[in-house]
Scaffold this motif. Structure first.
Motif, PDB file in Angstrom:
ATOM      1  N   GLU A  29    -140.899-130.062 -78.357  1.00 30.77           N
ATOM      2  CA  GLU A  29    -140.990-129.106 -79.738  1.00 30.77           C
ATOM      3  C   GLU A  29    -139.199-128.470 -79.451  1.00 30.77           C
ATOM      4  OE1 GLU A  29    -143.414-128.455 -81.718  1.00 30.77           O
ATOM      5  OE2 GLU A  29    -144.606-130.353 -80.823  1.00 30.77           O
ATOM      6  N   SER A  30    -138.975-127.567 -80.474  1.00 35.51           N
ATOM      7  CA  SER A  30    -137.150-126.971 -80.871  1.00 35.51           C
ATOM      8  C   SER A  30    -137.570-125.275 -80.576  1.00 35.51           C
ATOM      9  CB  SER A  30    -136.864-127.318 -82.128  1.00 35.51           C
ATOM     10  OG  SER A  30    -137.342-127.484 -83.060  1.00 35.51           O
ATOM     11  N   ASP A  31    -138.796-125.299 -81.089  1.00 36.95           N
ATOM     12  CA  ASP A  31    -138.920-123.829 -81.538  1.00 36.95           C
ATOM     13  C   ASP A  31    -140.807-123.633 -80.344  1.00 36.95           C
ATOM     14  OD1 ASP A  31    -139.783-121.086 -84.439  1.00 36.95           O
ATOM     15  OD2 ASP A  31    -139.383-121.228 -81.903  1.00 36.95           O
ATOM     16  N   TYR A  32    -140.712-122.554 -79.001  1.00 37.39           N
ATOM     17  CA  TYR A  32    -141.310-122.354 -77.985  1.00 37.39           C
ATOM     18  C   TYR A  32    -140.779-121.017 -77.584  1.00 37.39           C
ATOM     19  CZ  TYR A  32    -137.496-124.906 -75.563  1.00 37.39           C
ATOM     20  OH  TYR A  32    -136.431-125.149 -74.471  1.00 37.39           O
ATOM     21  N   TYR A  33    -141.913-120.894 -77.070  1.00 42.03           N
ATOM     22  CA  TYR A  33    -142.335-119.177 -75.684  1.00 42.03           C
ATOM     23  C   TYR A  33    -142.250-119.598 -74.818  1.00 42.03           C
ATOM     24  CZ  TYR A  33    -141.758-117.620 -80.586  1.00 42.03           C
ATOM     25  OH  TYR A  33    -141.771-117.410 -82.056  1.00 42.03           O
ATOM     26  N   LEU A  34    -141.583-118.939 -74.110  1.00 44.25           N
ATOM     27  CA  LEU A  34    -141.495-119.120 -72.424  1.00 44.25           C
ATOM     28  C   LEU A  34    -141.652-118.095 -72.009  1.00 44.25           C
ATOM     29  CD1 LEU A  34    -138.835-121.241 -71.477  1.00 44.25           C
ATOM     30  CD2 LEU A  34    -140.595-122.243 -71.569  1.00 44.25           C
ATOM     31  N   ARG A  50    -141.005-112.023 -71.757  1.00 46.62           N
ATOM     32  CA  ARG A  50    -140.844-113.390 -72.754  1.00 46.62           C
ATOM     33  C   ARG A  50    -139.940-113.679 -73.124  1.00 46.62           C
ATOM     34  NH1 ARG A  50    -143.840-110.419 -76.421  1.00 46.62           N
ATOM     35  NH2 ARG A  50    -141.786-109.289 -76.950  1.00 46.62           N
ATOM     36  N   GLN A  51    -139.541-114.995 -72.781  1.00 44.41           N
ATOM     37  CA  GLN A  51    -137.990-115.244 -74.031  1.00 44.41           C
ATOM     38  C   GLN A  51    -138.817-116.113 -75.163  1.00 44.41           C
ATOM     39  OE1 GLN A  51    -135.000-115.131 -72.324  1.00 44.41           O
ATOM     40  NE2 GLN A  51    -134.728-115.727 -74.420  1.00 44.41           N
ATOM     41  N   GLU A  52    -138.190-116.341 -76.186  1.00 38.64           N
ATOM     42  CA  GLU A  52    -138.069-116.259 -77.484  1.00 38.64           C
ATOM     43  C   GLU A  52    -137.279-118.132 -77.034  1.00 38.64           C
ATOM     44  OE1 GLU A  52    -139.763-112.738 -78.826  1.00 38.64           O
ATOM     45  OE2 GLU A  52    -138.388-113.480 -77.609  1.00 38.64           O
ATOM     46  N   ALA A  53    -136.986-119.287 -77.119  1.00 38.40           N
ATOM     47  CA  ALA A  53    -136.220-120.590 -76.759  1.00 38.40           C
ATOM     48  C   ALA A  53    -134.889-120.441 -78.531  1.00 38.40           C
ATOM     49  CB  ALA A  53    -137.212-121.982 -77.807  1.00 38.40           C
ATOM     50  N   TYR A  54    -134.730-119.789 -79.262  1.00 40.29           N
ATOM     51  CA  TYR A  54    -133.809-119.684 -80.474  1.00 40.29           C
ATOM     52  C   TYR A  54    -132.913-118.357 -79.736  1.00 40.29           C
ATOM     53  CZ  TYR A  54    -137.310-115.810 -82.040  1.00 40.29           C
ATOM     54  OH  TYR A  54    -137.396-114.474 -82.282  1.00 40.29           O
ATOM     55  N   LYS A  55    -133.668-117.785 -78.710  1.00 46.97           N
ATOM     56  CA  LYS A  55    -132.835-117.194 -78.342  1.00 46.97           C
ATOM     57  C   LYS A  55    -131.934-117.379 -77.108  1.00 46.97           C
ATOM     58  CE  LYS A  55    -135.421-112.918 -80.215  1.00 46.97           C
ATOM     59  NZ  LYS A  55    -135.494-111.553 -79.772  1.00 46.97           N
ATOM     60  N   GLN A  56    -130.787-117.129 -77.400  1.00 45.43           N
ATOM     61  CA  GLN A  56    -129.906-117.321 -76.079  1.00 45.43           C
ATOM     62  C   GLN A  56    -129.671-115.726 -74.880  1.00 45.43           C
ATOM     63  OE1 GLN A  56    -126.006-118.012 -77.942  1.00 45.43           O
ATOM     64  NE2 GLN A  56    -126.687-120.289 -78.188  1.00 45.43           N
ATOM     65  N   ALA A  93    -144.905-119.908 -67.657  1.00 45.14           N
ATOM     66  CA  ALA A  93    -146.274-120.563 -68.454  1.00 45.14           C
ATOM     67  C   ALA A  93    -145.104-121.056 -69.937  1.00 45.14           C
ATOM     68  CB  ALA A  93    -147.577-119.968 -69.331  1.00 45.14           C
ATOM     69  N   MET A  94    -145.505-121.682 -71.093  1.00 43.95           N
ATOM     70  CA  MET A  94    -145.140-121.908 -72.007  1.00 43.95           C
ATOM     71  C   MET A  94    -145.992-121.918 -73.744  1.00 43.95           C
ATOM     72  SD  MET A  94    -142.672-125.283 -73.054  1.00 43.95           S
ATOM     73  CE  MET A  94    -143.952-126.232 -72.710  1.00 43.95           C
ATOM     74  N   GLY A  95    -145.805-121.596 -74.532  1.00 42.64           N
ATOM     75  CA  GLY A  95    -146.067-122.159 -76.384  1.00 42.64           C
ATOM     76  C   GLY A  95    -145.617-122.471 -76.662  1.00 42.64           C
ATOM     77  N   TYR A  96    -145.917-122.979 -77.986  1.00 46.40           N
ATOM     78  CA  TYR A  96    -144.954-123.140 -78.845  1.00 46.40           C
ATOM     79  C   TYR A  96    -145.507-122.924 -80.441  1.00 46.40           C
ATOM     80  CZ  TYR A  96    -147.870-127.420 -80.327  1.00 46.40           C
ATOM     81  OH  TYR A  96    -148.640-128.507 -80.650  1.00 46.40           O
ATOM     82  N   SER A  97    -144.563-122.581 -81.200  1.00 42.79           N
ATOM     83  CA  SER A  97    -144.357-122.495 -82.619  1.00 42.79           C
ATOM     84  C   SER A  97    -145.014-122.875 -83.557  1.00 42.79           C
ATOM     85  CB  SER A  97    -143.486-121.408 -82.642  1.00 42.79           C
ATOM     86  OG  SER A  97    -142.348-120.592 -82.465  1.00 42.79           O
ATOM     87  N   GLY A  98    -146.514-122.979 -84.068  1.00 39.41           N
ATOM     88  CA  GLY A  98    -147.252-123.836 -84.945  1.00 39.41           C
ATOM     89  C   GLY A  98    -147.958-124.105 -83.454  1.00 39.41           C
TER      90      GLY A  98
END
Lengths: 116, 114
Positions: A29-34, A50-56, A93-98
């Motif tokens: 996935e390209s859009d995920y959360y950690l 929490r970390q959003e993958a799209y945030k650097q 842990a990891m989850g993904y958008s959608g």
């Protein structure tokens, strides 16, 4: 399939020192959360950070911060000024958008011991 | 106010019995989950419900069945309990499909099958 790997079953640190817990993951996935969750002996699961993958920018919550390396698929947790109350199991842990309804994929956890 | 509550917190029962674990959330979330934590502390998703509809069902035995009477409740029924069902079961909720998908966990129910 997503996988989350925590390679340190147990870590020990002196009170007031800094400790880093490691986590690597794999996903297509390209859009995920950690996330990092803490589970003290009371067994309550507590969200630490929490970390959003799209945030650097790396997330920070008081004494807790992460080092998010997207290319390396690495997500480590740094605990500064360790306190006795930090002693717990820590889960990455990891989850993904959608896919929020798919729940989170957890690592096997790291048992953190704080030495007084 | 407790955000996600589970009852009971401890459950000891014999093999072959049927039992239920109740879960309630007062966060107004649309999605609820059940996780199983085994003796090695590994957490794995079992079910999720979104607006009373089952979204996923991981490879769990059909002796396990989630029941959602309304958006705030997701109960777990277990039939013909086996020794291997002994574990801690966590209920969780999430604002999915809104927000950032973190999950809020209940206190867990430790199930012991003898």
């Amino acid at each position: 399939a997503q996988t989350v790997t925590q390679s340190q079953p147990e870590m020990s640190v002196q009170e007031a020192e800094t400790v880093t817990l490691s986590c690597t993951y794999d996903t297509s996935e390209s859009d995920y959360y950690l996330f990092w969750y803490k589970q003290p002996p009371s067994r309550q699961m507590i969200l630490v950070i929490r970390q959003e993958a799209y945030k650097q920018q790396n997330a920070t919550e008081n004494r807790f911060s992460v080092n998010f390396q997207k290319a390396a698929k690495s997500f480590s947790l740094k605990i500064s000024d360790s306190q006795l109350g930090d002693a717990a199991m820590y889960f990455c842990a990891m989850g993904y958008s959608g896919g929020g309804a798919d729940g989170l994929t957890f690592g096997k956890g790291t048992h953190l011991i704080i030495q007084p | 106010d407790t955000a996600v509550s589970q009852t009971p917190k401890y459950l000891v029962t014999q093999m072959g019995n049927d039992k239920s674990i109740k879960c309630e959330q007062n966060l107004g979330h649309d999605t609820m989950y059940w996780y199983k934590q085994d003796s090695k502390k590994f957490l794995k998703i079992m079910f999720s419900y979104n607006n009373k509809e089952l979204i996923i069902n991981e490879t769990v035995p059909n002796r396990f069945s989630p029941k959602s009477p309304d958006k705030a409740h997701l109960n777990l029924h277990i039939n013909s309990l086996e020794l291997g069902d002994s574990a801690v079961y966590f209920c969780a909720s999430s604002p999915y499909p809104d927000s950032t998908y973190e999950q809020y966990f209940g206190p867990g129910t430790r199930l012991t099958v003898t």
